[in-house]
Design a protein around this motif. Sequence first.
Motif, PDB file in Angstrom:
ATOM      1  N   ILE A   1      -0.006  20.101  26.472  1.00 24.42           N
ATOM      2  CA  ILE A   1       0.769  18.986  25.927  1.00 24.42           C
ATOM      3  C   ILE A   1      -0.065  18.314  24.846  1.00 24.42           C
ATOM      4  N   SER A   2       0.453  18.350  23.615  1.00 23.29           N
ATOM      5  CA  SER A   2      -0.276  17.744  22.504  1.00 23.29           C
ATOM      6  C   SER A   2       0.492  16.538  22.014  1.00 23.29           C
ATOM      7  N   LEU A   3      -0.223  15.458  21.834  1.00 20.18           N
ATOM      8  CA  LEU A   3       0.377  14.270  21.248  1.00 20.18           C
ATOM      9  C   LEU A   3      -0.192  14.098  19.849  1.00 20.18           C
ATOM     10  N   ILE A   4       0.692  13.922  18.903  1.00 17.39           N
ATOM     11  CA  ILE A   4       0.246  13.693  17.537  1.00 17.39           C
ATOM     12  C   ILE A   4       0.322  12.181  17.339  1.00 17.39           C
ATOM     13  N   MET A   5      -0.843  11.590  17.176  1.00 15.14           N
ATOM     14  CA  MET A   5      -0.944  10.139  17.268  1.00 15.14           C
ATOM     15  C   MET A   5      -0.433   9.449  16.009  1.00 15.14           C
ATOM     16  N   PRO A   6       0.561   8.623  16.157  1.00 16.95           N
ATOM     17  CA  PRO A   6       1.063   7.930  14.965  1.00 16.95           C
ATOM     18  C   PRO A   6       0.078   6.887  14.445  1.00 16.95           C
ATOM     19  N   GLN A   7      -0.763   6.363  15.325  1.00 15.05           N
ATOM     20  CA  GLN A   7      -1.727   5.329  14.947  1.00 15.05           C
ATOM     21  C   GLN A   7      -3.128   5.921  15.033  1.00 15.05           C
ATOM     22  N   ILE A   8      -4.046   5.427  14.235  1.00 18.04           N
ATOM     23  CA  ILE A   8      -5.371   6.036  14.187  1.00 18.04           C
ATOM     24  C   ILE A   8      -6.356   5.280  15.083  1.00 18.04           C
ATOM     25  N   GLU A   9      -7.280   6.052  15.649  1.00 20.00           N
ATOM     26  CA  GLU A   9      -8.276   5.469  16.565  1.00 20.00           C
ATOM     27  C   GLU A   9      -9.502   5.020  15.777  1.00 20.00           C
ATOM     28  N   MET A  10      -9.810   3.723  15.874  1.00 19.56           N
ATOM     29  CA  MET A  10     -11.016   3.216  15.208  1.00 19.56           C
ATOM     30  C   MET A  10     -11.888   2.453  16.180  1.00 19.56           C
ATOM     31  N   GLY A  11     -11.686   2.756  17.469  1.00 22.84           N
ATOM     32  CA  GLY A  11     -12.499   2.103  18.484  1.00 22.84           C
ATOM     33  C   GLY A  11     -11.701   1.182  19.368  1.00 22.84           C
ATOM     34  N   GLN A  12     -10.492   0.850  18.919  1.00 20.07           N
ATOM     35  CA  GLN A  12      -9.692  -0.140  19.652  1.00 20.07           C
ATOM     36  C   GLN A  12      -9.034   0.445  20.895  1.00 20.07           C
TER      37      GLN A  12
ATOM     38  N   PRO B   1      -0.771  13.924  10.399  1.00 21.01           N
ATOM     39  CA  PRO B   1      -0.899  14.070   8.945  1.00 21.01           C
ATOM     40  C   PRO B   1      -0.220  12.881   8.254  1.00 21.01           C
ATOM     41  N   ALA B   2      -0.278  12.862   6.915  1.00 19.51           N
ATOM     42  CA  ALA B   2       0.336  11.753   6.188  1.00 19.51           C
ATOM     43  C   ALA B   2       1.848  11.923   6.170  1.00 19.51           C
ATOM     44  N   SER B   3       2.564  10.917   6.596  1.00 21.90           N
ATOM     45  CA  SER B   3       4.020  10.913   6.450  1.00 21.90           C
ATOM     46  C   SER B   3       4.579   9.559   6.850  1.00 21.90           C
ATOM     47  N   ASP B   4       5.130   8.871   5.876  1.00 16.76           N
ATOM     48  CA  ASP B   4       5.779   7.594   6.186  1.00 16.76           C
ATOM     49  C   ASP B   4       7.045   7.808   7.009  1.00 16.76           C
ATOM     50  N   LYS B   5       7.695   8.925   6.776  1.00 24.53           N
ATOM     51  CA  LYS B   5       8.954   9.154   7.486  1.00 24.53           C
ATOM     52  C   LYS B   5       8.721   9.372   8.970  1.00 24.53           C
ATOM     53  N   LEU B   6       7.707  10.150   9.273  1.00 25.32           N
ATOM     54  CA  LEU B   6       7.515  10.549  10.670  1.00 25.32           C
ATOM     55  C   LEU B   6       6.656   9.574  11.451  1.00 25.32           C
ATOM     56  N   TYR B   7       5.745   8.938  10.799  1.00 24.65           N
ATOM     57  CA  TYR B   7       4.775   8.134  11.543  1.00 24.65           C
ATOM     58  C   TYR B   7       4.787   6.669  11.113  1.00 24.65           C
ATOM     59  N   THR B   8       5.972   6.218  10.754  1.00 22.60           N
ATOM     60  CA  THR B   8       6.108   4.821  10.345  1.00 22.60           C
ATOM     61  C   THR B   8       5.714   3.877  11.471  1.00 22.60           C
ATOM     62  N   ASN B   9       4.885   2.913  11.137  1.00 26.25           N
ATOM     63  CA  ASN B   9       4.624   1.814  12.061  1.00 26.25           C
ATOM     64  C   ASN B   9       5.855   0.911  11.999  1.00 26.25           C
ATOM     65  N   PRO B  10       6.552   0.739  13.140  1.00 27.92           N
ATOM     66  CA  PRO B  10       7.784  -0.053  13.099  1.00 27.92           C
ATOM     67  C   PRO B  10       7.560  -1.449  12.541  1.00 27.92           C
ATOM     68  N   ALA B  11       6.331  -1.913  12.603  1.00 23.78           N
ATOM     69  CA  ALA B  11       6.052  -3.267  12.130  1.00 23.78           C
ATOM     70  C   ALA B  11       6.095  -3.366  10.617  1.00 23.78           C
ATOM     71  N   LEU B  12       5.778  -2.284   9.930  1.00 23.41           N
ATOM     72  CA  LEU B  12       5.590  -2.388   8.483  1.00 23.41           C
ATOM     73  C   LEU B  12       6.457  -1.451   7.663  1.00 23.41           C
ATOM     74  N   GLY B  13       6.994  -0.435   8.304  1.00 23.69           N
ATOM     75  CA  GLY B  13       7.824   0.477   7.545  1.00 23.69           C
ATOM     76  C   GLY B  13       7.049   1.536   6.799  1.00 23.69           C
ATOM     77  N   PHE B  14       5.760   1.639   7.073  1.00 24.52           N
ATOM     78  CA  PHE B  14       5.016   2.796   6.584  1.00 24.52           C
ATOM     79  C   PHE B  14       3.892   3.105   7.558  1.00 24.52           C
ATOM     80  N   GLN B  15       3.134   4.148   7.232  1.00 29.02           N
ATOM     81  CA  GLN B  15       2.139   4.655   8.180  1.00 29.02           C
ATOM     82  C   GLN B  15       0.869   3.828   8.073  1.00 29.02           C
ATOM     83  N   VAL B  16       0.673   2.943   9.021  1.00 25.72           N
ATOM     84  CA  VAL B  16      -0.472   2.044   8.928  1.00 25.72           C
ATOM     85  C   VAL B  16      -0.906   1.609  10.319  1.00 25.72           C
TER      86      VAL B  16
END
Lengths: 159, 730
Positions: free
Chosen positions: B70-81, B108-123
């Motif tokens: 089972i692989s999860l493709i993480m929409p948010q990036i890990e920076m220690g949090q 990977p980069a994609s606003d469509k697939l990994y949009t942060n619901p808070a901002l409307g883009f991948q962040v």
Amino acid sequence: MPYTLKINGTDHQVDGDSDTPLLWVLRNVLEMTGTKFGCGAALCGACTVHIDGVATRSCVTEIDNVGTAAITTIEAIDATPAGHKIQKAWLDLEVVQCGYCQSGQIMSASALLASNPKPNDSDIDDAMSGNICRCGTYVRIREAIKQAALSGNTNERRG
Amino acid sequence: MFFDHIMTASEPVEGTNPQDLSRRAFLRASAATGGGLLMSIARPFPGHAAAEADAFAPNAFMRIAPNGEISLIMPQIEMGQGTYTSMSMLIAEELEVGLDQIRYEHAPASDKLYTNPALGFQVTGGSTSVRGFYVSLRQAGAAARMMLIAAAADTWHVDPASCKAQRGVVSDASGKRHLTYGQLAEKAAKQPVPADIPLKPNKDFKLIGTPAKRIDVAGKVNGTAMYGIDAKLPGMKIATVAACPVFGGKLGSLDDSAAKAVKGVRQIVRIENAVAVVADHMGAAKKGLEALKITWDEGANAHASQTDIVGALEAASHRDGAVGKSEGDIDAGMKGAAKVVEAVYQLPFLAHAAMEPLNCTVHVRKDACDIWVGTQVASRAQATAAEVTGLPLEQVNIHNHLLGGGFGRRLDIDSITQAVQLAKQVDGPVKIIWTREEDIQHDVYRPYYYDRLRAGLDASGKPIAFHHRVAGSSIVARWIPPLFKNDVDFDAVEAAAGPYDFPNLLIDYVRQEPPAGMTTGWWRGVGVTHNAFMVEGFIDELAVGAGKDPVDYRRSLLGKSPRAKAVLDLVAEKSGWGKTMPSGSGRGVAVLLGFGTYLAQVAEVSVGKDGQPRVTRVVCALDCGVVVNPDTVKAQVEGGIMFGLAAALYGEITVKDGRVEQSNFDSYQVLRINEAPAIEVHIIDSQEKPGGMGEPGTSALAPAVVNAIYAATGKRLRKLPINTDELKGA
């Protein structure tokens, strides 16, 4: 000029200027990237390795000064009793956050524990204050060193 | 910050109420190449309707392979949090698998697939990950589980309701027949995505709310974790760069003959405002850079000074600002007051100094560009590379990595743009590494804020009118211009009245930018960190002026905020507030609402005769709603306190002759273990909507410390970093 460096028990032939910092030989030439670059000036401890068991900042250690000394890096610290205990305590207490500084933290902590099996708070401050963690995992680093110290004799080599 | 602002404007924050759950995410399922189940997820977002229409792409989100992986493709990036663990917990909870059964991949980069619901883009930023994905990730996990169960029920010709799933295995009612998720994946992919996806009630959670072990620790303890700076490619060169030290300046003339003679140096690359040395290893690149004879064209800022910058801010603070918030009648309130109190509070420019210096590995070819980096904004990284290379977006591949600290710095892409400009001129892959000095002198700085606070008090000393004027540069106007509206930077005025209830209130904002070329940006805690310092210091002054206890005084202003009052009461109780401290020591308190979380801290500080403050203990109480991983919450508070304390004690970037004066950890000091206080964290059991936890722990620290210093010495500090000269002999 050519150098033979003894790293984690293996001899490596490298070629470079005599003043090349060991850090870049490890990271860029030998592709051992567990040792990290943080400041380049021995101010943060991210690049800490052991040279003959002594915690040393590899970013300011010129390869010409290493000679035949044994270099140990994070990749092999598990093979030392103190390193093994430190790593286990780090895992048990969930010390890491971003993790970038932790190779250096673990190397400094392992050297401390190998030379001082029961460090007190002041010993920990002295040994660890050269290692910066911007995520601020200091509370857990201190606890983990103490836990590792409680986990038995660190002078015996593992089996 | 963004989250609260945008979600208020567009749609309600996802919560735990059943009515919220009806707004389900758009889930897509399909068969994977070679069998298996793929799930993708997309949520409609204002202005991003396209996400609904063509959201699906292979590997978008969750992949269950025939071998059960089972692989999860993480929409948010890990920076220690700890977000990789929290995100995984949300999915695993509903999918009925253990955390030990899943592996993660960076998206990977994609606003469509990994949009942060808070901002409307991948962040990844603004403490939004759990808040943004709390419902949608659980729905994805639940939908996949339902489809896997349906596939098993089909196979056995039984009612799906009679089957159950546990640790990746579906069993029938008898408990004798079993099929693993791997065995079911291909068949499950052909099942319709359920229209109704019930989620577990909170009482049935097995993972959410437990102190689960982080999934990213092993590699971080044995040196195998891969950060951007660790990228390895065949034939890769290493480069280091010097940009013009004067903001906005350019590269003038260059003598590179000595640099080229350095062993291992391969190439010198120039762009308009910088020069880089490409070499076999960083040692040679640095040596080469030092051997360059560079003449900079310093431009208009050659004489820019800190005094001028602060002077301009001071002048700005006297102008009427754009109205951020207005309630009641501020003029009438002030006029009717028995007394008006005014104070100026200031915060300095700050660098981030993440432990992993900025770096970016780039391989530009005629038909493609690959980038290995750790970034909080993958799609922006892709866009800038496309722009610099002239390639279409789809030919730019972002390989994201673990971040060796973000703190807001990796929300900006300046170093990625520069790296691609340099790499375009290099044949083969090249890793550009900024030295620590470059990292600190070319940071995107937390703005300098120069704020005026004014309170109209009644006869008892209680504020009946409150005016907070914020003067500083606008991050929003630069970073997300459409949200800079009516001349107000919503982040700069976020929480500018604290959690308090004032009958007459005015918050206004005056935009004043530093010299062109000096860029300001997000820094941990953003608007809340800035305003908590201003407001909590000022409120403390008002309490003292009224002859009231600082906790009691705050409590009297929190009538409409029971959750704020609860964390304040808890922190007072746990810290032993009111108990006598030794001479030269004191306790200070701060309370805030930020990122959907209520949080209060009490700091204990002793001040030596030499003026050196020592923070010995910090007690924190918080209510962040439903907690996903309490150990991560605790860790974020511990780390946030250290980050805030470093800034309070030392953090300051200053400008002289258009240059940043600080350069490495000797001149830009951060906190070390010998200065770390003892920390206690108390989490209120809450069923409220999840709040963010990446930042509020930082935000409350500095005001709690300066208030404690006041209690210890009688000296009121209205400016950071703490000036020990002011405290000498106090």
